[in-house]
Design an enzyme around this catalytic site. Structure first.
Site, PDB file in Angstrom:
ATOM      1  N   SER A   5      16.583 -16.323  -3.236  1.00 24.69           N
ATOM      2  CA  SER A   5      15.752 -16.123  -4.433  1.00 24.69           C
ATOM      3  C   SER A   5      16.633 -16.188  -5.664  1.00 24.69           C
ATOM      4  O   SER A   5      17.853 -15.978  -5.578  1.00 24.69           O
ATOM      5  CB  SER A   5      15.097 -14.740  -4.362  1.00 24.69           C
TER       6      SER A   5
ATOM      7  N   TYR B 211      14.471  -5.686  -2.615  1.00 27.88           N
ATOM      8  CA  TYR B 211      14.271  -7.140  -2.523  1.00 27.88           C
ATOM      9  C   TYR B 211      15.540  -7.877  -2.950  1.00 27.88           C
ATOM     10  O   TYR B 211      16.013  -8.775  -2.258  1.00 27.88           O
ATOM     11  CB  TYR B 211      13.086  -7.538  -3.410  1.00 27.88           C
TER      12      TYR B 211
HETATM   13  P1  NAD Z   1       3.824 -15.395   0.205  1.00 26.30           P
HETATM   14  O1  NAD Z   1       3.494 -13.954   0.287  1.00 26.30           O
HETATM   15  O2  NAD Z   1       2.845 -16.327  -0.401  1.00 26.30           O
HETATM   16  O3  NAD Z   1       4.213 -15.968   1.660  1.00 26.30           O
HETATM   17  C1  NAD Z   1       5.036 -15.259   2.551  1.00 26.30           C
HETATM   18  C2  NAD Z   1       4.575 -15.545   3.964  1.00 26.30           C
HETATM   19  O4  NAD Z   1       5.473 -14.853   4.866  1.00 26.30           O
HETATM   20  C3  NAD Z   1       3.157 -15.004   4.254  1.00 26.30           C
HETATM   21  O5  NAD Z   1       2.367 -16.003   4.881  1.00 26.30           O
HETATM   22  C4  NAD Z   1       3.403 -13.841   5.189  1.00 26.30           C
HETATM   23  O6  NAD Z   1       2.330 -13.611   6.118  1.00 26.30           O
HETATM   24  C5  NAD Z   1       4.682 -14.284   5.897  1.00 26.30           C
HETATM   25  N1  NAD Z   1       5.377 -13.146   6.503  1.00 26.30           N
HETATM   26  C6  NAD Z   1       5.582 -11.913   5.963  1.00 26.30           C
HETATM   27  N2  NAD Z   1       6.216 -11.143   6.834  1.00 26.30           N
HETATM   28  C7  NAD Z   1       6.418 -11.898   7.948  1.00 26.30           C
HETATM   29  C8  NAD Z   1       7.034 -11.645   9.196  1.00 26.30           C
HETATM   30  N3  NAD Z   1       7.528 -10.423   9.497  1.00 26.30           N
HETATM   31  N4  NAD Z   1       7.088 -12.631  10.115  1.00 26.30           N
HETATM   32  C9  NAD Z   1       6.556 -13.860   9.836  1.00 26.30           C
HETATM   33  N5  NAD Z   1       5.954 -14.153   8.671  1.00 26.30           N
HETATM   34  C10 NAD Z   1       5.886 -13.175   7.742  1.00 26.30           C
HETATM   35  O7  NAD Z   1       5.216 -15.448  -0.584  1.00 26.30           O
HETATM   36  P2  NAD Z   1       6.068 -16.684  -1.140  1.00 26.30           P
HETATM   37  O8  NAD Z   1       6.249 -16.437  -2.578  1.00 26.30           O
HETATM   38  O9  NAD Z   1       5.569 -17.973  -0.672  1.00 26.30           O
HETATM   39  O10 NAD Z   1       7.465 -16.343  -0.441  1.00 26.30           O
HETATM   40  C11 NAD Z   1       8.120 -17.215   0.468  1.00 26.30           C
HETATM   41  C12 NAD Z   1       9.622 -16.960   0.371  1.00 26.30           C
HETATM   42  O11 NAD Z   1      10.051 -17.307  -0.948  1.00 26.30           O
HETATM   43  C13 NAD Z   1       9.999 -15.494   0.571  1.00 26.30           C
HETATM   44  O12 NAD Z   1      11.206 -15.419   1.304  1.00 26.30           O
HETATM   45  C14 NAD Z   1      10.216 -15.008  -0.852  1.00 26.30           C
HETATM   46  O13 NAD Z   1      11.090 -13.915  -0.921  1.00 26.30           O
HETATM   47  C15 NAD Z   1      10.812 -16.250  -1.482  1.00 26.30           C
HETATM   48  N6  NAD Z   1      10.729 -16.256  -2.935  1.00 26.30           N
HETATM   49  C16 NAD Z   1       9.529 -16.226  -3.594  1.00 26.30           C
HETATM   50  C17 NAD Z   1       9.532 -16.212  -4.989  1.00 26.30           C
HETATM   51  C18 NAD Z   1       8.268 -16.154  -5.809  1.00 26.30           C
HETATM   52  O14 NAD Z   1       8.363 -16.032  -7.037  1.00 26.30           O
HETATM   53  N7  NAD Z   1       7.086 -16.257  -5.212  1.00 26.30           N
HETATM   54  C19 NAD Z   1      10.735 -16.237  -5.687  1.00 26.30           C
HETATM   55  C20 NAD Z   1      11.918 -16.284  -4.980  1.00 26.30           C
HETATM   56  C21 NAD Z   1      11.909 -16.295  -3.592  1.00 26.30           C
END
Ligand code: NAD
Length: 262
Positions: free
Chosen positions: A145, A158
């Protein structure tokens, strides 16, 4: 190390049922890849699987919790037996946690570290040995991230988990440098997904009004998960080992200044 042609390549994406993982699954499918979806949300997985199958790509869905070491090992055994070795592994599953450190109880720390850090570690541990043995080029993409690069307010657990993913991935890059497996770290920032939508991932001291303001901020300023997926595909084809995506530097700076009251 690049994979220029993704046609019929086998790509496993964890956390594929929503947000960035979902957009990535659709983008890999459009490239002709066989997409293997992993998530804990069975209903959303199945609907995505049908959507991808509907456009003619091969797609398989697995309900697995990435924080469960044994379940991940069983998934690897099953995939190796039925699909063979992965060409691309995207360790994307993750959860957010919002709340000032001193206002939060510590119960969430273990969960955030188990999913965000250990989920990535489990994926790497279960799948990389077969990828090395099969020869390359093959890619492992670990989703960290912008929070691994810049301090983010009210996200101590986080940020700690994402710093750990970043550090782990950098070491893994060094350890695998003489193999045909490349490790790439993806650092998105402020992407418009439901990552901060669940009350169970927000400290009790954060009001509904504050959550609403933060969510509006993500919706208004965040970039789309589809844009992240496009960058991901480009990086796979170019063989880049670090992907920074999203207007995060400017936005994180602004985020600190806007009055979200956190
Ligand atoms: P999101 O909540 O839309 O998707 C996350 C997915 O992970 C969901 O479908 C959830 O069911 C699944 N998940 C959660 N716990 C789980 C587990 N124990 N086993 C399997 N699946 C699991 O979030 P997103 O924003 O798409 O996040 C995806 C990745 O990107 C994450 O690692 C997040 O930290 C990272 N990220 C997101 C952002 C942002 O701004 N959205 C920024 C930086 C990094």
């Amino acid at each position: 190390m690049a994979i220029a042609d993704l046609n019929h390549k086998k790509v496993l994406i964890t956390g594929a049922a929503s947000g960035i993982g979902r957009a990535a699954a659709l983008a890999f499918a459009r490239q002709g890849a066989t997409v293997l979806l992993c998530d804990i949300d069975t209903a959303a997985l199945e609907s995505l699987r049908q959507q991808i199958a509907g456009v003619g790509s091969e797609c398989f869905a697995y309900t697995v919790d990435v924080s469960n070491a044994r379940a991940m090992a069983e998934l690897a055994t099953r995939i190796h037996a039925t699909q063979g070795t992965l060409d691309v592994l995207v360790n994307n599953a993750g959860i957010g946690y919002l709340g000032r450190f001193l206002d939060s109880d510590l119960g969430h720390w273990q969960r955030v570290l188990d999913i965000n850090l250990m989920g990535v570690v489990h994926g790497c541990h279960c799948f990389i040995p077969a990828m090395i043995e099969a020869g390359g080029p093959r890619l492992v993409i670990n989703v960290a991230s912008a929070a691994a690069l810049f301090p983010s307010p009210s996200m101590a657990a986080y940020a700690a988990s994402k710093h750990a993913v970043y550090g782990f991935s950098e070491v893994l890059k060094m350890e695998l440098h003489d193999t045909q497996v490349q490790v790439t770290t993806l650092c998105p920032g402020v992407i418009n997904t439901p990552i901060v939508a669940s009350r169970s991932n927000i400290a009790a001291s954060v009001s509904d009004e504050q959550i609403g303001r933060l969510q509006s901020y993500y919706q208004a300023k965040g970039c789309s998960p589809e844009l992240v997926a496009e960058s991901l595909i480009r990086a796979v084809k170019d063989g880049r080992d670090l992907i920074l995506v999203g207007p995060f530097a400017r936005l994180i700076f602004q985020l600190k200044r806007v009055s979200i009251g956190l």
